[in-house]
Design a protein around this motif. Structure first.
Motif, PDB file in Angstrom:
ATOM      1  N   ILE A 129       0.834  -1.206   0.000  1.00 22.47           N
ATOM      2  CA  ILE A 129       0.000   0.000   0.000  1.00 22.47           C
ATOM      3  C   ILE A 129       0.870   1.257   0.000  1.00 22.47           C
ATOM      4  O   ILE A 129       1.661   1.486   0.919  1.00 22.47           O
ATOM      5  CB  ILE A 129      -0.931   0.024   1.230  1.00 22.47           C
ATOM      6  CG1 ILE A 129      -1.827  -1.218   1.242  1.00 22.47           C
ATOM      7  CG2 ILE A 129      -1.786   1.289   1.223  1.00 22.47           C
ATOM      8  CD1 ILE A 129      -2.562  -1.410   2.549  1.00 22.47           C
ATOM      9  N   ILE A 130       0.702   2.064  -1.026  1.00 20.66           N
ATOM     10  CA  ILE A 130       1.407   3.341  -1.129  1.00 20.66           C
ATOM     11  C   ILE A 130       0.506   4.477  -0.654  1.00 20.66           C
ATOM     12  O   ILE A 130       0.940   5.392   0.036  1.00 20.66           O
ATOM     13  CB  ILE A 130       1.867   3.590  -2.581  1.00 20.66           C
ATOM     14  CG1 ILE A 130       2.883   2.526  -3.004  1.00 20.66           C
ATOM     15  CG2 ILE A 130       2.458   4.984  -2.733  1.00 20.66           C
ATOM     16  CD1 ILE A 130       4.178   2.539  -2.222  1.00 20.66           C
ATOM     17  N   ASP A 131      -0.754   4.415  -1.036  1.00 22.86           N
ATOM     18  CA  ASP A 131      -1.725   5.436  -0.594  1.00 22.86           C
ATOM     19  C   ASP A 131      -2.996   4.736  -0.137  1.00 22.86           C
ATOM     20  O   ASP A 131      -3.437   3.772  -0.761  1.00 22.86           O
ATOM     21  CB  ASP A 131      -2.048   6.392  -1.741  1.00 22.86           C
ATOM     22  CG  ASP A 131      -3.035   7.488  -1.324  1.00 22.86           C
ATOM     23  OD1 ASP A 131      -3.059   7.826  -0.131  1.00 22.86           O
ATOM     24  OD2 ASP A 131      -3.773   7.992  -2.192  1.00 22.86           O
ATOM     25  N   GLY A 132      -3.582   5.218   0.938  1.00 27.49           N
ATOM     26  CA  GLY A 132      -4.832   4.665   1.432  1.00 27.49           C
ATOM     27  C   GLY A 132      -4.682   3.871   2.704  1.00 27.49           C
ATOM     28  O   GLY A 132      -5.650   3.279   3.203  1.00 27.49           O
ATOM     29  N   GLN A 133      -3.452   3.852   3.234  1.00 32.92           N
ATOM     30  CA  GLN A 133      -3.180   3.081   4.452  1.00 32.92           C
ATOM     31  C   GLN A 133      -4.122   3.454   5.589  1.00 32.92           C
ATOM     32  O   GLN A 133      -4.691   2.580   6.267  1.00 32.92           O
ATOM     33  CB  GLN A 133      -1.733   3.309   4.886  1.00 32.92           C
ATOM     34  CG  GLN A 133      -1.425   2.831   6.293  1.00 32.92           C
ATOM     35  CD  GLN A 133      -0.267   3.592   6.924  1.00 32.92           C
ATOM     36  OE1 GLN A 133       0.372   4.388   6.258  1.00 32.92           O
ATOM     37  NE2 GLN A 133      -0.007   3.359   8.194  1.00 32.92           N
ATOM     38  N   GLN A 134      -4.315   4.750   5.820  1.00 35.99           N
ATOM     39  CA  GLN A 134      -5.085   5.196   6.981  1.00 35.99           C
ATOM     40  C   GLN A 134      -6.556   4.771   6.869  1.00 35.99           C
ATOM     41  O   GLN A 134      -7.136   4.229   7.806  1.00 35.99           O
ATOM     42  CB  GLN A 134      -4.986   6.723   7.122  1.00 35.99           C
ATOM     43  CG  GLN A 134      -3.562   7.262   7.229  1.00 35.99           C
ATOM     44  CD  GLN A 134      -2.912   6.970   8.570  1.00 35.99           C
ATOM     45  OE1 GLN A 134      -3.581   6.881   9.590  1.00 35.99           O
ATOM     46  NE2 GLN A 134      -1.593   6.824   8.578  1.00 35.99           N
ATOM     47  N   ARG A 135      -7.158   5.011   5.691  1.00 44.22           N
ATOM     48  CA  ARG A 135      -8.581   4.662   5.555  1.00 44.22           C
ATOM     49  C   ARG A 135      -8.782   3.147   5.473  1.00 44.22           C
ATOM     50  O   ARG A 135      -9.764   2.621   5.986  1.00 44.22           O
ATOM     51  CB  ARG A 135      -9.210   5.388   4.359  1.00 44.22           C
ATOM     52  CG  ARG A 135      -8.765   4.959   2.990  1.00 44.22           C
ATOM     53  CD  ARG A 135      -9.454   5.792   1.917  1.00 44.22           C
ATOM     54  NE  ARG A 135      -8.890   7.118   1.877  1.00 44.22           N
ATOM     55  CZ  ARG A 135      -7.904   7.483   1.039  1.00 44.22           C
ATOM     56  NH1 ARG A 135      -7.399   6.602   0.209  1.00 44.22           N
ATOM     57  NH2 ARG A 135      -7.435   8.701   1.047  1.00 44.22           N
ATOM     58  N   LEU A 136      -7.825   2.442   4.836  1.00 42.10           N
ATOM     59  CA  LEU A 136      -7.945   0.994   4.748  1.00 42.10           C
ATOM     60  C   LEU A 136      -7.857   0.360   6.133  1.00 42.10           C
ATOM     61  O   LEU A 136      -8.650  -0.513   6.495  1.00 42.10           O
ATOM     62  CB  LEU A 136      -6.841   0.441   3.849  1.00 42.10           C
ATOM     63  CG  LEU A 136      -7.008  -0.986   3.327  1.00 42.10           C
ATOM     64  CD1 LEU A 136      -8.236  -1.105   2.454  1.00 42.10           C
ATOM     65  CD2 LEU A 136      -5.770  -1.415   2.551  1.00 42.10           C
ATOM     66  N   THR A 137      -6.910   0.817   6.927  1.00 36.16           N
ATOM     67  CA  THR A 137      -6.756   0.330   8.300  1.00 36.16           C
ATOM     68  C   THR A 137      -8.019   0.593   9.111  1.00 36.16           C
ATOM     69  O   THR A 137      -8.513  -0.271   9.840  1.00 36.16           O
ATOM     70  CB  THR A 137      -5.545   1.017   8.967  1.00 36.16           C
ATOM     71  OG1 THR A 137      -4.365   0.688   8.237  1.00 36.16           O
ATOM     72  CG2 THR A 137      -5.391   0.578  10.417  1.00 36.16           C
TER      73      THR A 137
END
Length: 578
Positions: free
Chosen positions: A81-89
């Motif tokens: 994951i390069i972008d979207g870590q915070q919302r995915l988590t």
């Protein structure tokens, strides 16, 4: 051209996919969402799912866009994951809280929903049965000491006695779900299904890391994009982990990051990127590179599979360099003599930032085993640097022009050769003419550079704190010319001879006054009410207060004095060819 795989997807479709095996890589930043972001997410998806608090007003054809997820498939076939870590988590935590709440509910809708959520959280076998030991997401974030709590919560559904942001947000969702069930019991089965089916993500899968990072930089308008230093951190982390020094590295990296955040404020990139940039020039010089064009930071360090970053020495050098610059900015009198600190103050008003790279190379090569420099030699080096950079800014404006002579001298430094700027010395008669014809407007950086240099030519000038705000003062005020027209030409107002550096607190008060009024502000005074107005620290300005007035001839005389003194300064530093 790099290939991209882009396909809008519901949370259910994306998370259920057997190919969805997400990895939050070691170079990512720690999880940072707080209850505030979780509250916003909850409110938004609740309003979307139940418009006006009414379950019947939901339009099943509508979709709620949650943002993009940028990934690439790494060598282990995981979606890094390069972008979207915070919302995915956060979505994973929300789904786990729902799954836990369905618990022992036996009605058909609850059982079906729980089954769907389980396939979003855990990998499944060939018969579609979830394996509760195999999550669909993993975290290797190097500087996140709490990542194990995240994985534990997803596996066990229990956040009691845990203190991480993951645990706080999970408990928040548990509380909101409980409140929701109490207030809207008949809606309960609808909410997670509407989240899974109608909340949309845009997964963008790139074919490699660099492509993914470029996409992120282009698309991202929230949060901080991954920096070069984040990528470098991962390489260091792997190296130190292999050598059994993972914890020491993580602790030192955090301190290094905090230190750089306080020191550096680069125009582009992060504060840590700035440190890596300053260090890069030292390594370039050791390689004998004199080319005026420089590679991008990541391109330089990724050579030979990041060989430079698989070294304890490199990391120690970065820490040492950061401590050197910390002492420069803190004006540490234990490390530097007062004379050296004065020169460093002047350099902080340089017309461009090239001096920071030049001095970084000098320090790293000439430091002793305690990180100290010989003050006398360093003082001479600083004088020569100021003289050359200031003169070259007039002779050949632009930072790019300065690269060629500076890069040549960097290579000389690491080879213990004399720093003489050979081939780039100045014809003083030509240069003096250029100085006399140059328009030293306030908008040109070299103007403040020259005035800072001139202020410290006075041996009585005391060191000034670097954090004091300094502006340019017109001794003969612009307003005065407009009202009196006592100069032959308006251009005299912007002569160096009519300017000085001055603290902002005084300059604001003195800017529009006649000279006889300005003098008391330069020297300080006490008001009728007994309030003390402090004098300027600029000695040369206080000396001007002995004059009755400051007129055209004073401007011209002072202008000539400054330029002549600078020409002599170039001679003293052997930078003249005649």
């Amino acid at each position: 051209m790099s290939k991209l795989n882009i396909d809008q997807s519901s949370i259910k479709k994306l998370f259920e996919d057997k190919k969805s095996d997400f990895l939050i890589p070691d170079y990512q930043r720690p999880y940072a969402w707080t209850e505030a972001e979780c509250q916003t997410l909850w409110d938004d998806i609740f309003e979307f799912s139940f418009p006006g608090d009414d379950v019947t007003k939901f339009n099943a054809d509508e979709e709620y866009y949650l943002g993009s997820i940028v990934t690439f498939k790494n060598e282990n076939n995981k979606k890094e994951i390069i972008d979207g870590q915070q919302r995915l988590t956060t979505l994973m935590l929300l789904l786990r809280a729902f799954y836990c709440k369905f618990g022992n509910m036996k009605d058909e809708k609850s059982i079906q929903t729980k089954d769907i959520i389980s396939k979003c959280l855990w990998k499944t076998d060939e018969f579609g049965k979830p394996d509760m030991n195999e999550l669909k997401i993993d975290s290797e974030v190097a500087t996140d000491n709490d990542k194990e709590e995240f994985l534990s919560i997803l596996k066990n559904g229990d956040a009691n006695n845990l203190k991480s942001k993951y645990a706080e947000n999970y408990r928040f969702f548990q509380k909101k779900i409980n409140q929701f069930l109490d207030e809207y019991p008949s809606y309960f089965a609808f909410f997670p299904i509407r989240i899974l089916n109608n909340c949309i993500l845009l997964p963008i899968e790139a074919e490699d890391q660099n492509t993914a990072l470029r996409i992120f930089s282009t698309l991202n308008d929230r949060g901080k994009p991954l920096s070069d230093a984040d990528i470098f951190k991962a390489q260091f982390y792997k190296f130190f982990e292999e050598n059994g020094k993972k914890k020491e590295f993580i602790d030192q990296w955090k301190l290094l990051e905090e230190k750089c955040d306080k020191m550096f404020n680069p125009q582009s990139g992060t504060p840590l990127d700035e440190l890596f940039t300053r260090y890069m020039y030292y390594e370039r010089a050791k390689m004998g590179i004199k080319l005026s064009t420089t590679e991008a930071l990541r391109k330089f360090y990724e050579k030979n599979k990041y060989a430079l970053l698989k070294s304890e020495t490199t990391f120690e050098n970065l820490i040492d360099l950061s401590e050197f610059w910390q002492d420069v900015y803190n004006q540490n009198e234990e490390r530097f003599s007062n004379d050296v600190l004065k020169k460093l103050f002047v350099l902080n008003y340089a017309p461009n930032g090239m001096w920071t790279y030049f001095i970084s190379v000098y320090y790293l090569h000439n430091r002793d085993n305690k990180g100290k420099l010989r003050n006398e030699k360093f003082y001479d080096f600083l004088n020569k640097t100021i003289a050359f950079v200031w003169a070259y800014a007039i002779y050949m404006p632009g930072v790019n022009a300065l690269r060629t002579p500076i890069f040549n001298e960097m290579v000389k430094i690491v080879n213990d050769q004399t720093i003489d700027f050979g081939g780039y010395k100045f014809d003083l008669s030509q240069l003096e003419s250029m100085f006399n014809n140059y328009e030293f407007s306030n908008g040109r950086p070299i103007t403040k550079s020259m005035l800072a240099w001139w202020a410290f030519q006075d041996e009585n000038q005391e060191l000034i704190e670097l954090d004091k705000k300094i502006e340019i003062e017109h001794i003969y005020a612009k307003n005065r010319f407009e009202k009196e027209a006592s100069l032959d030409d308006a251009k005299y107002v912007d002569k160096l001879g009519n300017k000085s550096i001055l603290e902002k607190r005084i300059n604001i008060r003195a800017s529009d006054y006649r000279f006889e009024d300005k003098k008391k502000y330069y020297c300080g005074f006490t008001t009728a009410s007994g309030k003390v107005k402090e004098a300027t620290e600029i000695v040369s300005l206080k000396q001007l207060s002995n004059k009755d007035d400051f007129l055209q001839q004073d401007i011209l005389d002072r202008n000539e004095e400054i330029i002549k003194a600078f020409m002599n300064y170039l001679k003293e530093n052997n930078l003249n060819i005649n």
